[in-house]
Scaffold this motif. Structure first.
Motif, PDB file in Angstrom:
ATOM      1  N   GLY A 174       0.848  -1.171   0.000  1.00 28.11           N
ATOM      2  CA  GLY A 174       0.000   0.000   0.000  1.00 28.11           C
ATOM      3  C   GLY A 174       0.889   1.228   0.000  1.00 28.11           C
ATOM      4  N   ARG A 175       0.613   2.163  -0.915  1.00 27.86           N
ATOM      5  CA  ARG A 175       1.500   3.333  -1.001  1.00 27.86           C
ATOM      6  C   ARG A 175       0.781   4.504  -1.666  1.00 27.86           C
ATOM      7  N   TYR A 176       1.299   5.676  -1.402  1.00 31.10           N
ATOM      8  CA  TYR A 176       0.968   6.859  -2.196  1.00 31.10           C
ATOM      9  C   TYR A 176       2.004   6.925  -3.308  1.00 31.10           C
ATOM     10  N   GLN A 177       1.525   7.044  -4.548  1.00 31.66           N
ATOM     11  CA  GLN A 177       2.455   6.961  -5.661  1.00 31.66           C
ATOM     12  C   GLN A 177       2.299   8.107  -6.652  1.00 31.66           C
ATOM     13  N   CYS A 178       3.436   8.528  -7.161  1.00 32.47           N
ATOM     14  CA  CYS A 178       3.489   9.431  -8.312  1.00 32.47           C
ATOM     15  C   CYS A 178       4.124   8.620  -9.423  1.00 32.47           C
ATOM     16  N   VAL A 179       3.301   8.007 -10.255  1.00 33.25           N
ATOM     17  CA  VAL A 179       3.792   7.088 -11.288  1.00 33.25           C
ATOM     18  C   VAL A 179       4.675   7.789 -12.316  1.00 33.25           C
ATOM     19  N   PRO A 180       4.321   8.993 -12.803  1.00 30.16           N
ATOM     20  CA  PRO A 180       5.188   9.637 -13.804  1.00 30.16           C
ATOM     21  C   PRO A 180       6.625   9.848 -13.320  1.00 30.16           C
ATOM     22  N   CYS A 181       6.790  10.054 -12.005  1.00 32.51           N
ATOM     23  CA  CYS A 181       8.122  10.332 -11.464  1.00 32.51           C
ATOM     24  C   CYS A 181       8.746   9.133 -10.747  1.00 32.51           C
ATOM     25  N   ASN A 182       8.050   7.971 -10.770  1.00 31.30           N
ATOM     26  CA  ASN A 182       8.559   6.776 -10.091  1.00 31.30           C
ATOM     27  C   ASN A 182       8.872   7.043  -8.621  1.00 31.30           C
ATOM     28  N   ILE A 183       7.945   7.737  -7.940  1.00 34.68           N
ATOM     29  CA  ILE A 183       8.094   8.006  -6.519  1.00 34.68           C
ATOM     30  C   ILE A 183       6.960   7.291  -5.778  1.00 34.68           C
ATOM     31  N   TYR A 184       7.340   6.476  -4.806  1.00 32.08           N
ATOM     32  CA  TYR A 184       6.380   5.679  -4.043  1.00 32.08           C
ATOM     33  C   TYR A 184       6.665   5.870  -2.556  1.00 32.08           C
ATOM     34  N   LEU A 185       5.606   6.126  -1.777  1.00 36.96           N
ATOM     35  CA  LEU A 185       5.778   6.381  -0.348  1.00 36.96           C
ATOM     36  C   LEU A 185       4.770   5.579   0.462  1.00 36.96           C
ATOM     37  N   HIS A 186       5.258   4.858   1.504  1.00 42.05           N
ATOM     38  CA  HIS A 186       4.330   4.296   2.468  1.00 42.05           C
ATOM     39  C   HIS A 186       3.401   5.400   2.972  1.00 42.05           C
ATOM     40  N   PRO A 187       2.144   5.088   3.291  1.00 40.56           N
ATOM     41  CA  PRO A 187       1.317   6.102   3.956  1.00 40.56           C
ATOM     42  C   PRO A 187       1.981   6.649   5.210  1.00 40.56           C
ATOM     43  N   ARG A 188       2.642   5.775   5.994  1.00 38.83           N
ATOM     44  CA  ARG A 188       3.290   6.255   7.220  1.00 38.83           C
ATOM     45  C   ARG A 188       4.445   7.201   6.899  1.00 38.83           C
ATOM     46  N   CYS A 189       5.110   7.000   5.751  1.00 34.87           N
ATOM     47  CA  CYS A 189       6.219   7.882   5.387  1.00 34.87           C
ATOM     48  C   CYS A 189       5.716   9.231   4.884  1.00 34.87           C
ATOM     49  N   LEU A 190       4.564   9.233   4.233  1.00 32.43           N
ATOM     50  CA  LEU A 190       3.983  10.492   3.774  1.00 32.43           C
ATOM     51  C   LEU A 190       3.314  11.240   4.922  1.00 32.43           C
ATOM     52  N   LEU A 191       2.686  10.496   5.843  1.00 32.22           N
ATOM     53  CA  LEU A 191       1.824  11.107   6.848  1.00 32.22           C
ATOM     54  C   LEU A 191       2.402  11.131   8.247  1.00 32.22           C
ATOM     55  N   GLY A 192       3.608  10.606   8.421  1.00 37.64           N
ATOM     56  CA  GLY A 192       4.165  10.456   9.761  1.00 37.64           C
ATOM     57  C   GLY A 192       4.803  11.713  10.314  1.00 37.64           C
ATOM     58  N   THR A 193       5.580  11.530  11.354  1.00 39.60           N
ATOM     59  CA  THR A 193       6.223  12.642  12.033  1.00 39.60           C
ATOM     60  C   THR A 193       7.424  13.140  11.229  1.00 39.60           C
TER      61      THR A 193
END
Length: 208
Positions: A142-161
């Motif tokens: 499960g991830r937040y992704q920006c497919v055009p830029c090949n950037i993928y982030l865990h929700p915890r990495c995007l939304l964490g501290t």
């Protein structure tokens, strides 16, 4: 939202909507929470607002193929949430066909999210085959992704501290902090806790 409800998970007494401003652990999904929730003073019983009122089935953008079905506590204990990657020890939403399961509170993550770490595009929430998280370097289903830029982030990495963030391999830069405005009360406690525990190599179960 009703100020007082009767709920099958706690039939002895009514649950009253309250907000003490502090954190709590939901007795439905067992995840941490912050802010407004349903509570029984006599039994010290708590439910996220969504856990108390969620529909029996719903379709979510991160898994558009089939509706996910709400299951009571114990239905899939020991399974792992596909969004936060923490153990499920209570209620959940699941698709048995695709073997996708998520905490109810995780199902409420925004289907899209901006990020101060990458402002060129909006991130889209998805559950799919594992890829490496651009921020922490570990696999994420499960991830937040920006497919055009090949950037993928865990929700915890995007939304964490706040974190010390590296540069991504595609040349796009990351800001060194994550906006606290992204931490909405619905899942604030759960995701802030998940990130902190992940950095220490521990599980949310250690907070119990």
């Amino acid at each position: 939202m009703s100020k007082e409800i009767r709920h099958v998970a706690h039939w002895k007494h009514p649950l009253v909507l309250r907000d003490t401003g502090g954190s709590f652990r939901c007795d439905g999904c067992s995840c941490l929470g912050v802010g407004s929730h349903y509570h029984c003073d006599l039994c010290d019983f708590d439910l996220h607002e969504f856990c108390a009122t969620c529909p029996p089935a719903a379709t979510f953008g991160f898994h558009g193929q089939h509706p996910l079905t709400f299951d009571r506590a114990g239905a899939m204990d020991g399974a792992t949430c596909d969004l936060c990657e923490q153990s499920i020890q209570g209620t959940l939403y699941g698709c048995r066909t695709c073997k996708v399961c998520v905490h109810p509170v995780c199902s409420q993550l925004s289907p899209t999210a901006p990020s101060p770490m990458h402002t060129a595009h909006t991130f889209v929430l998805s559950v799919d085959a594992p890829v490496l998280c651009t921020l922490c370097g570990s696999n994420c289903f499960g991830r937040y992704q920006c497919v055009p830029c090949n950037i993928y982030l865990h929700p915890r990495c995007l939304l964490g501290t706040p974190v010390d963030a590296p540069r991504d391999a595609t040349g796009g830069s990351f800001d060194e902090s994550i906006s606290p405005g992204l931490l909405l009360p619905t899942w604030q406690g759960h995701y802030a806790g998940a990130y902190a525990m992940a950095r220490m190599g521990r599980s949310l179960a250690d907070l119990a």
